[in-house]
Design a protein around this motif. Structure first.
Motif: not given
Lengths: 267, 267
Positions: A130-139, B114-121, B144-150
């Motif tokens: 959401l923060d990034l501007g995506f529209v999450p679609v759940l179901y 984060k920077n293309k490596r899994i940090i949360s799952a 989604l990646d928590s690194e703001d640049a990507i």
């Protein structure tokens, strides 16, 4: 943030024996969303004819008998999961056609229920989308249930809406259905049924018309969820998305026909 | 528990411009899995021609420029997510055809990098699906990646395999590819390239043939992931699933052609 629910009876042909999309409605809804002004939007859609026939056939959520029954239900789980995912793909695709940055979120990948109620679901990713501007679609989906007797459950879009609303505290919850709102009695049975502008308790309904046959709860189940939401301060609106431009107007906060579910003011 | 990776080059026509399934391979693989003896099985598949062309076209995982570029990448994310989900549906469907109780698990619904490596799952649901007897099927996805640049990243099936292996400690990891295993140099370039039965470090490879063009890392990237796995005690095997019955034999623990990636014994 707005949470928009699209009923399974709106985006699919719910009476169909096989999964059948309601293309016209879906296209119109996607167009109206794209024409409206929203800051943050989550879409939750029902399963309609993509989910209910399978869930019923295999008795997902019913008590499990012997091992053969378990295996049969697991196969049904697998089949149902795929069918509703297919519907979700069509919805996301149609939204994208109108330039809406839809992102699919699969409930069975991160939600666990106990006795058919959500007990665990990490919403951090949804917040980030959401923060990034995506529209999450759940179901509406099938999910694992930690109650040993059933092991699996049907998770309705309505329950997802409620869980999201409780935890994300949206500004508004809009429920797009195929009825004009909540009536004081079943308008299909009673000619003098009246549309209620505001509902604050089940007392507004005459007799027992809160129970209708629907795997995930008919209007009665929906209303109960929404009244609980109202209790914690989240108001919701039930609208009939078969009226054109109503979704656009609802998203824009304009005055429209429908029923507002809000907390009773205690004096 | 066994984790079986199916390379994108095995189940899709990787050279195809548009998403194209390799039906024959997929059917054969599903049949072989159904004929083998396994207690708990996780399948992870690559994206192949369903993912890489889109991820490349939109530069998912590249640094984000202006807002227009962000929006373009987000649209690419949405498109890629749908395409790989479609592949996953086909895989799950084919497994189910052979009576394998596949359940789809969508990485973008619960994994953050984060920077293309899994940090949360959160893997609790996967554990529960396994306990019940389901075969969870994960896949290379965009996340989604928590690194703001990507902000977004391509998550390879190989990295998922590694993360699952680190956390679930499977008995075995089997990597189904379209090569016989790891060679001491590129067998497509050098006629005298030798298949290595066991690899314990990158030193086994001559020259710089560990880098090949592949959005998610070619054999070099794969090998690095597997060596890190070996370091924590999880051995893996690279096999060529184009050989018929090799998946069945691998799942059954029979002796087969391939390369075993294991920790070097230090004296």
């Amino acid at each position: 943030m707005i949470i928009l629910k699209l009923g399974g009876s709106v985006i699919t042909r719910k009476e169909a024996e096989n999964p059948t999309l309601n293309h016209e409605n879906l296209e119109r809804i996607a167009r109206e969303i794209s024409q409206s002004n929203y800051q943050k939007l989550i879409v939750v859609h029902g399963a309609g004819s993509f989910g209910h026939p399978f869930a019923l056939k295999y008795g997902i959520g019913d008590e499990i008998g012997n091992n053969q029954d378990l295996e049969n239900k697991m196969m049904g789980f697998s089949i149902t999961q795929q069918a509703v995912k297919e519907l979700n793909s069509r919805v996301c695709q149609c939204l994208r056609k109108y330039n809406i940055l839809s992102v699919s979120i699969q409930p069975s990948s991160f939600i666990l229920t106990k006795n058919k109620r959500i007990i665990s679901a990490n919403l951090n990713l949804i917040r980030k989308y959401l923060d990034l501007g995506f529209v999450p679609v759940l179901y509406g989906d099938v999910v694992l249930d930690s109650e040993d007797a059933i092991k699996m459950a049907v998770l309705s879009g309505d329950q997802i809406v409620k869980y999201l609303a409780e935890n994300l505290k949206p500004k508004r919850v809009i429920l797009g259905t195929d009825v004009d709102g909540i009536f004081n009695k079943d308008p299909k049975k009673y000619a003098d049924a009246q549309l209620l502008d505001v509902v604050s308790s089940l007392d507004h309904m005459e007799n027992g018309d809160t129970d209708t046959a629907d795997v995930t709860g008919g209007m009665g189940g929906k209303l109960r969820e929404l009244l609980e939401l109202a209790d914690i301060g989240v108001e919701s609106e039930i609208i009939n998305v078969n009226h054109s431009n109503i979704i656009k107007k609802a998203l824009n906060g304009e005055n429209i026909m429908g029923t507002l579910i809000k907390k009773k003011i205690r004096r």
